[in-house]
Scaffold this active site. Structure first.
Site, short mmCIF file in Angstrom:
data_model
loop_
_atom_site.label_atom_id
_atom_site.label_comp_id
_atom_site.label_asym_id
_atom_site.label_seq_id
_atom_site.Cartn_x
_atom_site.Cartn_y
_atom_site.Cartn_z
CG HIS A 331 60.68 3.43 -20.45
ND1 HIS A 331 60.26 4.72 -20.71
CD2 HIS A 331 60.84 2.83 -21.64
CE1 HIS A 331 60.16 4.87 -22.02
NE2 HIS A 331 60.50 3.74 -22.61
CG ASP A 388 63.33 -3.91 -25.67
OD1 ASP A 388 62.77 -4.22 -26.73
OD2 ASP A 388 63.96 -2.85 -25.51
N1 ACO Z 1 68.69 -2.51 -13.64
C1 ACO Z 1 69.16 -2.01 -12.46
N2 ACO Z 1 69.03 -0.73 -12.07
C2 ACO Z 1 68.40 0.10 -12.91
C3 ACO Z 1 67.88 -0.34 -14.14
C4 ACO Z 1 68.04 -1.69 -14.50
N3 ACO Z 1 67.57 -2.16 -15.64
N4 ACO Z 1 67.30 0.71 -14.78
C5 ACO Z 1 67.47 1.77 -13.97
N5 ACO Z 1 68.11 1.40 -12.84
C6 ACO Z 1 68.41 2.27 -11.68
C7 ACO Z 1 69.56 3.20 -11.97
O1 ACO Z 1 70.80 2.65 -11.59
C8 ACO Z 1 69.19 4.40 -11.13
O2 ACO Z 1 69.50 4.11 -9.79
P1 ACO Z 1 69.97 5.32 -8.79
O3 ACO Z 1 68.81 6.27 -8.75
O4 ACO Z 1 70.24 4.62 -7.50
O5 ACO Z 1 71.21 5.91 -9.41
C9 ACO Z 1 67.65 4.45 -11.23
O6 ACO Z 1 67.26 3.10 -11.48
C10 ACO Z 1 67.16 5.36 -12.35
O7 ACO Z 1 67.67 4.85 -13.56
P2 ACO Z 1 68.37 5.71 -14.70
O8 ACO Z 1 69.50 4.95 -15.29
O9 ACO Z 1 68.68 7.07 -14.21
O10 ACO Z 1 67.21 5.78 -15.73
P3 ACO Z 1 67.34 6.28 -17.22
O11 ACO Z 1 66.06 6.91 -17.54
O12 ACO Z 1 68.55 7.11 -17.42
O13 ACO Z 1 67.55 4.92 -18.07
C11 ACO Z 1 67.08 2.88 -19.14
C12 ACO Z 1 66.51 4.22 -18.63
C13 ACO Z 1 68.27 3.13 -20.06
C14 ACO Z 1 65.99 2.20 -19.94
C15 ACO Z 1 67.49 2.02 -17.93
O14 ACO Z 1 66.35 1.73 -17.13
C16 ACO Z 1 68.18 0.72 -18.33
O15 ACO Z 1 69.39 0.71 -18.54
N6 ACO Z 1 67.41 -0.40 -18.51
C17 ACO Z 1 67.99 -1.61 -19.00
C18 ACO Z 1 68.10 -1.59 -20.51
C19 ACO Z 1 66.76 -1.68 -21.17
O16 ACO Z 1 65.93 -2.52 -20.84
N7 ACO Z 1 66.54 -0.82 -22.19
C20 ACO Z 1 65.32 -0.81 -22.97
C21 ACO Z 1 64.53 0.43 -22.68
S1 ACO Z 1 63.00 0.41 -23.56
C22 ACO Z 1 63.40 0.84 -25.12
O17 ACO Z 1 64.35 1.51 -25.41
C23 ACO Z 1 62.62 0.32 -26.14
#
Ligand code: ACO
Length: 454
Positions: A331, A388
């Site tokens: 998140h 989720d």
């Molecule tokens: N699986 C694997 N790696 C992940 C995940 C994941 N679900 N989420 C984040 N990471 C990693 C990223 O690759 C990044 O790694 P790095 O620092 O080595 O590059 C680090 O964790 C930080 O993540 P970001 O993508 O920069 O975080 P951001 O805030 O941009 O994205 C998001 C947040 C979109 C929710 C992301 O965690 C994700 O894609 N999760 C999966 C989809 C999801 O569950 N979405 C629902 C969110 S809740 C809602 O909207 C109601």
């Protein structure tokens, strides 16, 4: 290496309008120096102690912009609706902790809270429920629209199109619209979205629509419209009604997420409420946002179908060349357990104990969570289950097909979107939202006639 002479600020003459003064007095200032010029930026403090640097006059004063891709460090508005404490996993709606609302309130009360600013009295709730009931039917011509969607149309596509279509059937709210008319428009939207959601499901399975009824509460009505049929008896159980209320409350608002910001962005242009909400529905649909609840179940199904071991799932989630993400994890704001996920997990466990969630999907979900939370790679990135991760399993146990999961999220988020839309319109500091960029394309190119291009 010789440093290039500093450029003159692009806006030597103050062509840009000054950002409106913040309502709160600055408690301190942050100093920025560039090209030998100094700018003192006001630092504002929110009611929970969080500090923001007001950079609204940066371009005007220094001729530069703040670059913040994905708005990771940018507050786009001041808001009194929802507070998220990402470090400690706390969520307040209009000051009330999400745990208390999920335990004690109904979704209708929380919708009222978001839209009106405080919980309703008995009389106010009764009036609100009456309005919800009165406006639950769809215009006959709108019912006909459903017939023209192809078999298998995703309910989110139908929902977004139907919501914007409401603007052709019902009057829009103007700046001088009186409170009574605003209440009618808001309840109309809350009520009709539920009817549209249920009709889009009935259409997708080729069954006749079930009309809303004054006999039922908001959630009971929705379950009835979804699962009642002319050839089978259906009565929503008290347990299912209570669970649906809780899940919709968990979704009700979450400050400046992508869909709420989309609603505010479109609203800032002066577009009508229905157009703004439709934009929110579209933004929510993406798998990184509300579409994640469907994506989680699809991921779990795939893991079971292809017998992928949990360590292999984690290995792929960590592999940057793979493109696979652990859906329902991570998140932007929460760097600890999402409080909504904690409540959803408790409901999930309740359904497991009662034998309503059986089979491998629930087991794999628990195994994945345990393995990810114990994995240093996930720990370093503060990746925890988000709302989720467990909601899809619950919706499934209630009988909803996975294509409806994000529609349910939209139904829950609607009062939040409306509250933000109202707040934005009443906020004198809001102007049309128009973010900038920094240009990295070609400099001026000579035009080449088509015959001479190669
Ligand atoms: N699986 C694997 N790696 C992940 C995940 C994941 N679900 N989420 C984040 N990471 C990693 C990223 O690759 C990044 O790694 P790095 O620092 O080595 O590059 C680090 O964790 C930080 O993540 P970001 O993508 O920069 O975080 P951001 O805030 O941009 O994205 C998001 C947040 C979109 C929710 C992301 O965690 C994700 O894609 N999760 C999966 C989809 C999801 O569950 N979405 C629902 C969110 S809740 C809602 O909207 C109601």
């Amino acid at each position: 290496m010789t440093k290039k002479p500093a450029r003159k600020p692009a806006s030597a003459k103050p062509a840009r309008k000054a950002a409106k003064a913040p309502a709160e007095a600055a408690t301190e200032t942050a100093r920025l120096e560039l090209d030998g010029r100094r700018l003192d930026l006001p630092v504002l403090t929110g009611t929970q102690g969080e500090r923001v640097i007001h950079v609204g006059n940066l371009r005007r004063e220094l001729g530069v912009s703040a670059y913040d891709p994905a708005l990771a460090s940018t507050a786009v508005c001041r808001s009194g609706i929802t507070y998220v404490d990402g470090a400690n996993g706390r969520l307040l709606l209009r000051g009330y902790p999400i745990e208390d609302l999920a335990q004690h309130a109904t979704f209708v009360e929380v919708a009222y809270l978001l839209v009106h600013g405080d919980l309703p009295t008995l009389e106010q709730r009764s009036r609100f429920s009456d309005l919800l009931n009165q406006h639950s039917m769809l215009h006959e011509n709108m019912r006909n629209f459903f017939g023209n969607y192809p078999e298998g149309a995703h309910p989110m596509a139908v929902l977004s199109a139907m919501v914007v279509s409401l603007s052709s059937f019902y009057p829009e709210i103007k700046l001088d619209t009186d409170r009574e008319e605003i209440d009618i428009t808001v309840t109309r939207l809350l009520s009709k979205l539920r009817t549209i959601a249920a009709f889009s499901y009935k259409k997708s399975i080729g069954e006749p629509f079930i009309d809303p009824s004054h006999r039922y509460s908001y959630c009971e009505n929705f379950l009835n419209m979804m699962f009642q049929s002319p050839v089978s008896r259906y009565a929503a159980s008290a347990e299912d009604v209570a669970i649906l209320n809780k899940l919709l409350i968990l979704h009700a608002d979450h400050e400046q997420n992508a869909s709420t910001t989309a609603v505010r962005m479109v609203g800032s242009t002066g577009a009508n409420l229905y157009a703004c909400i439709s934009a929110g529905v579209c933004a929510l649909w993406g798998p990184l946002h509300g579409g994640a609840n469907q994506a989680v179940i699809e991921m779990l199904e795939r893991i079971v179908r292809e017998k992928i071991p949990v360590p292999e799932v984690l290995r792929r989630a960590k592999d940057k060349t793979d493109g696979f993400r652990l859906m329902g994890f991570g998140h932007r704001i929460y760097k600890t357990y999402d409080p909504r996920a904690r409540i959803a997990k408790a409901i999930c466990s309740q359904l497991v104990r009662k034998g309503r969630i059986t089979g491998p999907l629930g087991e794999i979900a628990l195994e994945l969570e345990e393995a990810a939370l114990a994995d240093p790679w996930f720990q370093e990135r503060h990746l925890y289950p988000n709302v989720d991760f467990y909601t899809g399993l619950i919706y499934r146990a209630l009988g909803f097909p996975k294509e409806m999961f994000t529609v349910l999220f939209a139904l829950g988020r609607l009062p939040g979107w409306i509250a933000h839309w109202q707040e934005m319109r009443a906020d004198p500091s809001q102007r049309i939202m128009r973010p900038g960029q920094y240009y990295v394309g070609p400099s001026r190119l000579p035009y080449v006639p088509i015959a001479k291009r190669r």
